[in-house]
Enzyme design. Structure first.
Site, mmCIF file in Angstrom:
data_model
loop_
_atom_site.group_PDB
_atom_site.id
_atom_site.type_symbol
_atom_site.label_atom_id
_atom_site.label_comp_id
_atom_site.label_asym_id
_atom_site.label_seq_id
_atom_site.Cartn_x
_atom_site.Cartn_y
_atom_site.Cartn_z
ATOM 1 N N GLN A 185 0.816 -1.228 0.000
ATOM 2 C CA GLN A 185 0.000 0.000 0.000
ATOM 3 C C GLN A 185 0.842 1.267 0.000
ATOM 4 O O GLN A 185 0.385 2.305 -0.461
ATOM 5 C CB GLN A 185 -0.923 0.029 1.220
ATOM 6 C CG GLN A 185 -2.181 -0.789 1.073
ATOM 7 C CD GLN A 185 -3.137 -0.278 0.019
ATOM 8 O OE1 GLN A 185 -3.046 0.840 -0.465
ATOM 9 N NE2 GLN A 185 -4.076 -1.136 -0.368
ATOM 10 N N ALA A 206 1.817 -4.453 -8.839
ATOM 11 C CA ALA A 206 1.607 -3.411 -9.854
ATOM 12 C C ALA A 206 0.242 -2.731 -9.743
ATOM 13 O O ALA A 206 0.128 -1.538 -9.983
ATOM 14 C CB ALA A 206 1.782 -4.011 -11.248
ATOM 15 N N HIS A 207 -0.794 -3.488 -9.378
ATOM 16 C CA HIS A 207 -2.150 -2.933 -9.502
ATOM 17 C C HIS A 207 -2.509 -1.922 -8.420
ATOM 18 O O HIS A 207 -3.560 -1.293 -8.481
ATOM 19 C CB HIS A 207 -3.201 -4.053 -9.592
ATOM 20 C CG HIS A 207 -3.638 -4.619 -8.279
ATOM 21 N ND1 HIS A 207 -4.801 -4.239 -7.655
ATOM 22 C CD2 HIS A 207 -3.077 -5.552 -7.482
ATOM 23 C CE1 HIS A 207 -4.937 -4.921 -6.520
ATOM 24 N NE2 HIS A 207 -3.900 -5.715 -6.391
ATOM 25 N N CYS A 332 -10.267 -7.467 0.741
ATOM 26 C CA CYS A 332 -9.966 -8.908 0.753
ATOM 27 C C CYS A 332 -10.752 -9.644 1.828
ATOM 28 O O CYS A 332 -10.798 -10.864 1.849
ATOM 29 C CB CYS A 332 -8.481 -9.130 0.983
ATOM 30 S SG CYS A 332 -7.493 -8.285 -0.235
#
Length: 408
Positions: A185, A206-207, A332
């Site tokens: 993060q 990457a995202h 999540c």
């Protein structure tokens, strides 16, 4: 004329849109430059391998690694976390069986630690203070002669609290214990330097930084100390034997470009995002009483705003602002109706934890979006409070903590 596009995305901690500059660099690797980076006997393979090595160099520079050889490509941060913790535990088990982490880590760390506990490892879960900070002193106190690894995240995905890795790293280096950080993060949004912080392993993806989904990396230090780990995926010996599997070349190319943009635009991007967050915070908190910020205001990610709205159910508020993508708790773990374990760890009571909303602002957030969302949230909170008997009692000056509730 309003240029607002609905729904409005304010959940940048869950994922980020791919930056058009990233996509542009990726496209040829789907079509004309489609080679396998492990194909060593023709130009298609060489081109793919060269592209991956260029991305490795960009990522090494991004976190100030000594060498591009310290970057191991994975499918994402969850895999990187698994490889780091399980790989280290397995390799160093003769040296010790003790791992230290924090109660507010992402589930990818906590669940991996639970698995290791089943295999006979001992895990210490450090508590945090009201701001979500792990104190360096608590890390020092937890280290024993059996400790092989400390794993502390760079920044929290729910409340945005940034940890003092520089001080924690001094302690782990002095004690001869490896330090892993789930930097997912925080990387690109707060300074992260594996040399200055004495970080030995770091996971990122990457995202979360305007790159594609499905590609991540694990930084593994090569010297002073040289870090060794046991591969968790066998077959072919790719990534210097640490992670077998055909490389996701387009994804890796995009990852490298995303890191390069984050490096170049670090100051400008983060200053703008921080300004927008403060605008959102000021508007909401000026208009509404009984609103509380969760996490640290001084050591916080620029785009993170986690607010509890007393006398409002978080899920009801999310439904009321359904044109705005926000989160209550981590994406999540959002299948459970339990209040966020991160907020609980900060000492936030169940009522307030259930009333919390995480706003995540990012590179493509606009001032117009911030103003619209602030006004919408203010209107909907007022409306929900109007039908709350508890809020009415609070307005009448009744101390709700002193009320003796009777079950019928």
């Amino acid at each position: 004329m309003s240029s607002l596009q609905f729904p409005i995305f304010m959940d940048y901690h869950s994922t980020t849109p791919v930056d058009p500059r990233v996509l542009e660099e990726m496209l040829p690797y789907f079509t004309t430059k489609f080679g396998n980076a492990a194909s060593r006997n023709h130009a298609f393979g060489w081109t793919a391998e060269e592209a991956c090595e260029h991305a490795r160099e960009r990522l090494a520079k991004f976190i100030n690694a000594q060498s591009e050889k310290e970057i191991v490509f994975t499918s994402g941060a969850t895999e990187s976390n698994n490889l780091a913790l399980k790989g280290i535990a397995e390799f160093y088990k003769d040296k010790g069986n003790h791992i230290i982490t924090a109660v507010t880590e992402h589930k990818a760390i906590l669940d991996t630690c639970k698995r290791l506990e089943k295999e006979g490892f001992e895990v210490t879960y450090l508590k945090v203070d009201r701001e979500g900070t792990v104190t360096p002193e608590s890390v020092r106190a937890a280290i024993t002669d059996k400790t092989i690894l400390v794993s502390i995240m760079l920044a929290n995905n729910e409340v945005g609290t940034i940890q003092n890795l520089t001080e924690i790293g001094k302690i782990t280096r002095e004690k001869g214990v490896l330090l892993h950080s789930d930097a997912t993060q925080g990387v690109g949004k707060t300074p992260f330097d594996v040399q200055a912080m004495n970080v030995d392993l770091a996971s990122f993806t990457a995202h979360k930084m305007y790159g594609p989904k499905g590609v991540g990396a694990l930084y593994v230090r090569r010297n002073k100390p040289r870090v060794r780990l046991v591969a968790q995926m066998d077959g072919g010996g790719h990534e210097r034997g640490m992670r077998s599997g055909t490389l996701n070349v387009p994804g890796i190319v995009g990852f490298g470009k995303a890191a390069e943009i984050m490096t170049a635009d670090f100051e400008k991007d983060n200053a703008r995002i921080l300004g927008l967050r403060e605008r959102l915070r000021a508007k909401i908190m000026t208009a509404l009483e009984e609103t509380y910020i969760n996490g640290s205001m001084t050591h916080r990610l620029p785009g993170n705003l986690n607010i509890s709205f007393s006398f409002v159910e978080g899920e009801a508020l999310m439904m009321a602002i359904k044109d705005v993508a926000v989160s209550s708790g981590s994406a999540c773990t959002s299948a459970s109706l339990e209040p966020s374990y991160v907020l609980r760890a900060l000492g936030v009571g169940d009522e307030l934890a259930h009333s919390s909303i995480r706003f995540g602002l990012g590179r493509f957030t606009t001032e117009e979006e911030v103003d619209y969302v602030a006004e919408l949230v203010i209107a909907k909170v007022k409306k929900l409070r109007d039908v709350s008997p508890l809020y009415e009692m609070h307005k009448e000056g009744i101390d709700l903590k002193s009320v003796a509730w009777v079950a019928h």
